[in-house]
Write an enzyme that holds these catalytic residues in place. Structure first.
Site, mmCIF file in Angstrom:
data_model
loop_
_atom_site.group_PDB
_atom_site.id
_atom_site.type_symbol
_atom_site.label_atom_id
_atom_site.label_comp_id
_atom_site.label_asym_id
_atom_site.label_seq_id
_atom_site.Cartn_x
_atom_site.Cartn_y
_atom_site.Cartn_z
ATOM 1 N N ARG A 157 1.005 -1.452 -0.128
ATOM 2 C CA ARG A 157 0.040 -0.323 -0.597
ATOM 3 C C ARG A 157 0.957 1.061 0.091
ATOM 4 N NH1 ARG A 157 -1.850 -2.989 4.590
ATOM 5 N NH2 ARG A 157 -3.483 -4.281 3.645
ATOM 6 N N LYS A 181 -1.930 -3.391 8.130
ATOM 7 C CA LYS A 181 -3.052 -1.851 8.289
ATOM 8 C C LYS A 181 -2.812 -2.862 10.424
ATOM 9 C CE LYS A 181 -6.173 -0.745 4.360
ATOM 10 N NZ LYS A 181 -7.851 -1.071 4.749
ATOM 11 N N HIS A 253 -3.507 2.719 -5.831
ATOM 12 C CA HIS A 253 -3.889 0.907 -5.730
ATOM 13 C C HIS A 253 -4.425 -0.106 -6.995
ATOM 14 C CE1 HIS A 253 -5.234 -0.594 -1.899
ATOM 15 N NE2 HIS A 253 -6.449 -1.347 -2.024
ATOM 16 N N ARG A 256 -1.494 -2.437 -7.274
ATOM 17 C CA ARG A 256 -2.019 -3.600 -5.609
ATOM 18 C C ARG A 256 -2.666 -4.026 -6.298
ATOM 19 N NH1 ARG A 256 -1.235 -4.659 -0.436
ATOM 20 N NH2 ARG A 256 -3.552 -5.204 0.528
ATOM 21 N N HIS A 279 -4.142 -8.948 4.001
ATOM 22 C CA HIS A 279 -5.805 -9.178 4.445
ATOM 23 C C HIS A 279 -5.772 -9.761 5.593
ATOM 24 C CE1 HIS A 279 -6.609 -8.140 0.103
ATOM 25 N NE2 HIS A 279 -6.538 -7.176 -0.334
ATOM 26 N N TYR A 288 -10.339 -10.305 -5.957
ATOM 27 C CA TYR A 288 -9.337 -11.003 -6.973
ATOM 28 C C TYR A 288 -9.503 -12.047 -8.168
ATOM 29 C CZ TYR A 288 -7.342 -6.806 -5.162
ATOM 30 O OH TYR A 288 -6.875 -5.625 -4.453
#
Length: 310
Positions: A157, A181, A253, A256, A279, A288
């Site tokens: 990211r 994150k 993004h 990504r 994730h 995806y």
């Protein structure tokens, strides 16, 4: 029991501190909550023509519904509206725990239905054209090339890229450590060609004028010798992508998305892609598989002799 009236704005800084200290939320998450709550406060001040805002009077189900109606009039997307509602829900839950509110007024307000828009990604030929754009004979060109290359090679990211320190890169074992994150670290493999590009870039950094001491640990710094902001990196990426692909793909993004889609197209398993992307839930990664499937359908229709027969 009569609840004592508490000024709404006084509780926002305390709530944000709670997110930082107790929930260990990222700086980006806290900034998003701050923007959304301040937006709600601005709406209240305009609607009621007062700076005297109280939690019990101005954080109610009917007032929140009025806020949502205003967002609809201003044509906010379902995603943006849902995020703002989520911020109010979390804030209200916090105020209930602190005894400011008796019940969460947002708890039973349904979030708007989100459109399942598939993420855009670049083709392999577009990636090849993209990476040919920066002039790697100059320091700025080499830096820009490495930024683009890292996004595509690792799927990181923007917030992760701007915080990379030179110590996060292990050239000996070919890995990159990033802080994702929820302050979760993950170690990513680096292709040999990327390792060599980083090595060359680090040599160029040494040739450049000295970086401000407090920032000399960062991998990417701008001309002022300070780390890039998210928006500055986004602008760099956008300007390059616009030269080789549609405008809708012109954001970091997109690289990504491209990283994940190309991996799945080449036979990578979903769990591995999930770990590489950082994730928390497999469901987030599953989008995806739809992107990859749609991509393969397009290729099939273009290439197979009987694909368009009825």
């Amino acid at each position: 029991m009569t609840m004592e009236k508490e000024k709404l704005e006084n509780w926002i800084p305390q709530f944000l501190q709670h997110l930082e200290v107790e929930r260990r939320s990222s700086a980006n998450t806290i900034a998003a909550y701050r923007r959304d709550l301040n937006h709600y406060v601005s709406f209240l001040k305009k609607r009621y023509q007062t700076d005297e805002l109280f939690a019990t009077d101005h954080l109610t189900k009917s007032v929140v519904r009025g806020f949502l109606s205003e967002l609809l009039k201003e044509k906010y997307t379902a995603r943006s509206t849902s995020r703002k509602l989520s911020a109010l829900r979390m804030f209200s839950r916090y105020l209930v725990r602190k005894g400011v509110l008796e019940a969460n007024p947002v708890a039973n307000i349904a979030s708007p239905k989100l459109d399942k828009k598939l993420p855009s990604f670049m083709t392999k030929s577009e990636i090849k054209a993209l990476l040919s754009l920066p002039d790697v004979e100059t320091f700025e060109g080499l830096r820009d090339y490495l930024i683009l290359e890292l996004f595509y090679a690792t799927g990181i990211r923007v917030s992760e890229l701007i915080n990379i320190k030179t110590s996060d890169v292990n050239l000996n074992n070919g890995t990159l450590t990033v802080l994702g994150k929820g302050n979760k670290k993950r170690v990513l493999p680096l292709p040999g060609i990327v390792i060599e590009d980083i090595r060359r870039y680090l040599q160029q950094i040494e040739v450049q004028a000295s970086v401000k001491p407090e920032y000399n640990r960062y991998l990417f710094v701008k001309e002022e010798k300070e780390p890039f902001t998210r928006q500055q990196v986004a602008t760099i990426v956008q300007n390059y992508i616009k030269k080789v692909a549609d405008t809708e793909k012109a954001h970091p993004h997109s690289l990504r998305h491209t990283f994940a889609t190309h991996l799945l197209d080449s036979g990578a398993d979903l769990m591995s892609v999930k770990e590489l992307l950082g994730h928390a839930n497999l469901g987030t990664t599953e989008i995806y598989t739809h992107v990859s499937a749609e991509h393969l359908k397009r290729i099939y229709k273009q290439a197979h002799p009987r694909a368009n027969e009825k």
